[in-house]
Design a protein around this motif. Structure first.
Motif, PDB file in Angstrom:
ATOM      1  N   MET A 249      -4.615   0.715   9.665  1.00  0.00           N
ATOM      2  CA  MET A 249      -5.966   0.359  10.037  1.00  0.00           C
ATOM      3  C   MET A 249      -6.174  -1.147   9.938  1.00  0.00           C
ATOM      4  SD  MET A 249      -8.804   3.202   8.950  1.00  0.00           S
ATOM      5  CE  MET A 249      -8.299   3.556   7.308  1.00  0.00           C
ATOM      6  N   GLU A 250      -5.572  -1.757   8.939  1.00  0.00           N
ATOM      7  CA  GLU A 250      -5.762  -3.200   8.774  1.00  0.00           C
ATOM      8  C   GLU A 250      -5.275  -3.981   9.987  1.00  0.00           C
ATOM      9  OE1 GLU A 250      -3.996  -4.255   5.030  1.00  0.00           O
ATOM     10  OE2 GLU A 250      -5.747  -3.574   3.916  1.00  0.00           O
ATOM     11  N   SER A 251      -4.140  -3.591  10.563  1.00  0.00           N
ATOM     12  CA  SER A 251      -3.633  -4.319  11.729  1.00  0.00           C
ATOM     13  C   SER A 251      -4.532  -4.114  12.941  1.00  0.00           C
ATOM     14  CB  SER A 251      -2.194  -3.906  12.043  1.00  0.00           C
ATOM     15  OG  SER A 251      -2.115  -2.535  12.356  1.00  0.00           O
ATOM     16  N   LEU A 252      -5.091  -2.932  13.112  1.00  0.00           N
ATOM     17  CA  LEU A 252      -6.025  -2.679  14.218  1.00  0.00           C
ATOM     18  C   LEU A 252      -7.290  -3.501  14.046  1.00  0.00           C
ATOM     19  CD1 LEU A 252      -5.676   1.197  14.536  1.00  0.00           C
ATOM     20  CD2 LEU A 252      -4.826  -0.510  16.148  1.00  0.00           C
ATOM     21  N   LEU A 253      -7.794  -3.573  12.837  1.00  0.00           N
ATOM     22  CA  LEU A 253      -9.006  -4.352  12.570  1.00  0.00           C
ATOM     23  C   LEU A 253      -8.756  -5.841  12.774  1.00  0.00           C
ATOM     24  CD1 LEU A 253     -10.208  -2.446   9.388  1.00  0.00           C
ATOM     25  CD2 LEU A 253     -11.362  -2.469  11.610  1.00  0.00           C
ATOM     26  N   SER A 254      -7.625  -6.333  12.298  1.00  0.00           N
ATOM     27  CA  SER A 254      -7.299  -7.757  12.477  1.00  0.00           C
ATOM     28  C   SER A 254      -7.190  -8.126  13.943  1.00  0.00           C
ATOM     29  CB  SER A 254      -5.996  -8.091  11.758  1.00  0.00           C
ATOM     30  OG  SER A 254      -6.151  -7.981  10.372  1.00  0.00           O
ATOM     31  N   ALA A 255      -6.595  -7.240  14.737  1.00  0.00           N
ATOM     32  CA  ALA A 255      -6.436  -7.509  16.167  1.00  0.00           C
ATOM     33  C   ALA A 255      -7.768  -7.465  16.906  1.00  0.00           C
ATOM     34  CB  ALA A 255      -5.469  -6.503  16.784  1.00  0.00           C
ATOM     35  N   ALA A 256      -8.637  -6.526  16.530  1.00  0.00           N
ATOM     36  CA  ALA A 256      -9.902  -6.352  17.243  1.00  0.00           C
ATOM     37  C   ALA A 256     -10.977  -7.350  16.824  1.00  0.00           C
ATOM     38  CB  ALA A 256     -10.423  -4.934  17.026  1.00  0.00           C
ATOM     39  N   PHE A 257     -10.900  -7.811  15.583  1.00  0.00           N
ATOM     40  CA  PHE A 257     -11.942  -8.691  15.046  1.00  0.00           C
ATOM     41  C   PHE A 257     -11.326  -9.970  14.488  1.00  0.00           C
ATOM     42  CE2 PHE A 257     -13.274  -4.246  14.475  1.00  0.00           C
ATOM     43  CZ  PHE A 257     -14.383  -4.248  15.317  1.00  0.00           C
ATOM     44  N   PRO A 258     -10.891 -10.859  15.392  1.00  0.00           N
ATOM     45  CA  PRO A 258     -10.275 -12.103  14.937  1.00  0.00           C
ATOM     46  C   PRO A 258     -11.253 -12.910  14.080  1.00  0.00           C
ATOM     47  CG  PRO A 258     -10.604 -12.122  17.331  1.00  0.00           C
ATOM     48  CD  PRO A 258     -11.019 -10.779  16.835  1.00  0.00           C
ATOM     49  N   ASP A 259     -10.721 -13.508  13.059  1.00  0.00           N
ATOM     50  CA  ASP A 259     -11.502 -14.344  12.145  1.00  0.00           C
ATOM     51  C   ASP A 259     -12.519 -13.561  11.313  1.00  0.00           C
ATOM     52  OD1 ASP A 259     -10.139 -16.648  13.069  1.00  0.00           O
ATOM     53  OD2 ASP A 259     -11.528 -16.789  14.764  1.00  0.00           O
TER      54      ASP A 259
ATOM     55  N   ASN B  94     -13.768 -11.280   8.136  1.00  0.00           N
ATOM     56  CA  ASN B  94     -13.451 -11.045   6.734  1.00  0.00           C
ATOM     57  C   ASN B  94     -13.705  -9.568   6.485  1.00  0.00           C
ATOM     58  OD1 ASN B  94     -12.942 -13.788   6.010  1.00  0.00           O
ATOM     59  ND2 ASN B  94     -15.144 -14.131   6.094  1.00  0.00           N
ATOM     60  N   PHE B  95     -12.699  -8.863   5.994  1.00  0.00           N
ATOM     61  CA  PHE B  95     -12.934  -7.458   5.714  1.00  0.00           C
ATOM     62  C   PHE B  95     -12.173  -6.990   4.490  1.00  0.00           C
ATOM     63  CE2 PHE B  95      -9.325  -7.273   8.674  1.00  0.00           C
ATOM     64  CZ  PHE B  95      -8.475  -6.363   8.065  1.00  0.00           C
ATOM     65  N   ILE B  96     -12.727  -5.963   3.891  1.00  0.00           N
ATOM     66  CA  ILE B  96     -12.098  -5.278   2.758  1.00  0.00           C
ATOM     67  C   ILE B  96     -12.053  -3.803   3.118  1.00  0.00           C
ATOM     68  CG2 ILE B  96     -12.260  -4.677   0.321  1.00  0.00           C
ATOM     69  CD1 ILE B  96     -13.953  -7.257  -0.026  1.00  0.00           C
ATOM     70  N   LEU B  97     -10.858  -3.259   3.138  1.00  0.00           N
ATOM     71  CA  LEU B  97     -10.658  -1.845   3.431  1.00  0.00           C
ATOM     72  C   LEU B  97     -10.183  -1.172   2.152  1.00  0.00           C
ATOM     73  CD1 LEU B  97     -10.548   0.413   5.600  1.00  0.00           C
ATOM     74  CD2 LEU B  97      -8.151  -0.229   5.954  1.00  0.00           C
ATOM     75  N   ASN B  98     -10.967  -0.233   1.666  1.00  0.00           N
ATOM     76  CA  ASN B  98     -10.631   0.481   0.431  1.00  0.00           C
ATOM     77  C   ASN B  98     -10.229   1.915   0.753  1.00  0.00           C
ATOM     78  OD1 ASN B  98     -11.293  -1.524  -1.593  1.00  0.00           O
ATOM     79  ND2 ASN B  98     -13.405  -1.229  -0.953  1.00  0.00           N
ATOM     80  N   ASN B  99      -9.151   2.359   0.142  1.00  0.00           N
ATOM     81  CA  ASN B  99      -8.736   3.748   0.240  1.00  0.00           C
ATOM     82  C   ASN B  99      -9.403   4.493  -0.910  1.00  0.00           C
ATOM     83  OD1 ASN B  99      -7.457   6.236   0.174  1.00  0.00           O
ATOM     84  ND2 ASN B  99      -5.461   5.403   0.701  1.00  0.00           N
ATOM     85  N   ASP B 100     -10.381   5.323  -0.575  1.00  0.00           N
ATOM     86  CA  ASP B 100     -11.156   6.061  -1.564  1.00  0.00           C
ATOM     87  C   ASP B 100     -10.674   7.507  -1.704  1.00  0.00           C
ATOM     88  OD1 ASP B 100     -12.835   3.786  -1.769  1.00  0.00           O
ATOM     89  OD2 ASP B 100     -14.035   4.489  -0.076  1.00  0.00           O
ATOM     90  N   SER B 101      -9.529   7.812  -1.141  1.00  0.00           N
ATOM     91  CA  SER B 101      -9.046   9.191  -1.079  1.00  0.00           C
ATOM     92  C   SER B 101      -8.881   9.831  -2.450  1.00  0.00           C
ATOM     93  CB  SER B 101      -7.718   9.251  -0.324  1.00  0.00           C
ATOM     94  OG  SER B 101      -7.874   8.749   0.984  1.00  0.00           O
ATOM     95  N   ALA B 102      -8.424   9.083  -3.430  1.00  0.00           N
ATOM     96  CA  ALA B 102      -8.184   9.657  -4.753  1.00  0.00           C
ATOM     97  C   ALA B 102      -9.459  10.233  -5.360  1.00  0.00           C
ATOM     98  CB  ALA B 102      -7.584   8.615  -5.684  1.00  0.00           C
TER      99      ALA B 102
ATOM    100  N   GLU C  84     -17.290  -8.487   7.838  1.00  0.00           N
ATOM    101  CA  GLU C  84     -18.203  -9.536   8.300  1.00  0.00           C
ATOM    102  C   GLU C  84     -17.529 -10.238   9.471  1.00  0.00           C
ATOM    103  OE1 GLU C  84     -20.632 -12.652   5.845  1.00  0.00           O
ATOM    104  OE2 GLU C  84     -18.692 -13.530   6.383  1.00  0.00           O
ATOM    105  N   TRP C  85     -18.226 -10.261  10.608  1.00  0.00           N
ATOM    106  CA  TRP C  85     -17.655 -10.837  11.819  1.00  0.00           C
ATOM    107  C   TRP C  85     -18.760 -11.445  12.665  1.00  0.00           C
ATOM    108  CZ3 TRP C  85     -17.072  -8.289  16.993  1.00  0.00           C
ATOM    109  CH2 TRP C  85     -16.202  -8.992  17.837  1.00  0.00           C
ATOM    110  N   ALA C  86     -18.544 -12.644  13.158  1.00  0.00           N
ATOM    111  CA  ALA C  86     -19.557 -13.338  13.956  1.00  0.00           C
ATOM    112  C   ALA C  86     -19.941 -12.556  15.210  1.00  0.00           C
ATOM    113  CB  ALA C  86     -19.061 -14.734  14.339  1.00  0.00           C
ATOM    114  N   GLY C  87     -19.015 -11.794  15.745  1.00  0.00           N
ATOM    115  CA  GLY C  87     -19.285 -11.004  16.947  1.00  0.00           C
ATOM    116  C   GLY C  87     -20.325  -9.916  16.761  1.00  0.00           C
ATOM    117  N   PHE C  88     -20.670  -9.584  15.518  1.00  0.00           N
ATOM    118  CA  PHE C  88     -21.691  -8.568  15.258  1.00  0.00           C
ATOM    119  C   PHE C  88     -23.107  -9.116  15.395  1.00  0.00           C
ATOM    120  CE2 PHE C  88     -18.483  -6.336  12.336  1.00  0.00           C
ATOM    121  CZ  PHE C  88     -18.105  -5.441  13.331  1.00  0.00           C
TER     122      PHE C  88
END
Length: 82
Positions: free
Chosen positions: A1-11, A13-21, A42-46
Motif C-alpha cells: 500500500m505504501e508504494s501505491l500511495l507514494s506513486a499516487a500522492f507525490p510529496d 506526508n502519510f502514516i500507514l498503521n497496520n491495526d490488524s493485531a 496530508e497532501w496539497a492536492g486535497f
C-alpha cells in the motif's frame, strides 16, 4: 500500500498503521495480519476537496486492495494547514 500511495500522492506526508493485531478474531480478520489499517495523509492536492472526495481519491489509488485483501481502512485525509 505504501508504494501505491507514494506513486499516487507525490510529496504527501502519510502514516500507514497496520491495526490488524487489535482486530484478531473479529469479523474480517483473515489471519494474514494485514486486514485492518488506518491511514493519515496530508497532501496539497486535497485542497478544495470535501472529505468524501478525498476518501474516494485514496481508495481509487489503492485499487482493489480495500474490500478485497484489506477488510478495513480508516482514512484521515487533509490538505496542508488544516
Amino acid at each position: 500500500m505504501e508504494s501505491l500511495l507514494s506513486a499516487a500522492f507525490p510529496d504527501a506526508n502519510f502514516i500507514l498503521n497496520n491495526d490488524s493485531a487489535s482486530h484478531h478474531g473479529h469479523m474480517g480478520d483473515d489471519g494474514s495480519g494485514e486486514s485492518h489499517f488506518s491511514l493519515t495523509i496530508e497532501w496539497a492536492g486535497f485542497a478544495g476537496m470535501n472529505r468524501v472526495a478525498r476518501q474516494r481519491t485514496v481508495n481509487k489509488a489503492l485499487g482493489d486492495l480495500p474490500g478485497q485483501r484489506v477488510h478495513a481502512l480508516a482514512i484521515k485525509a487533509t490538505a496542508p494547514g488544516e
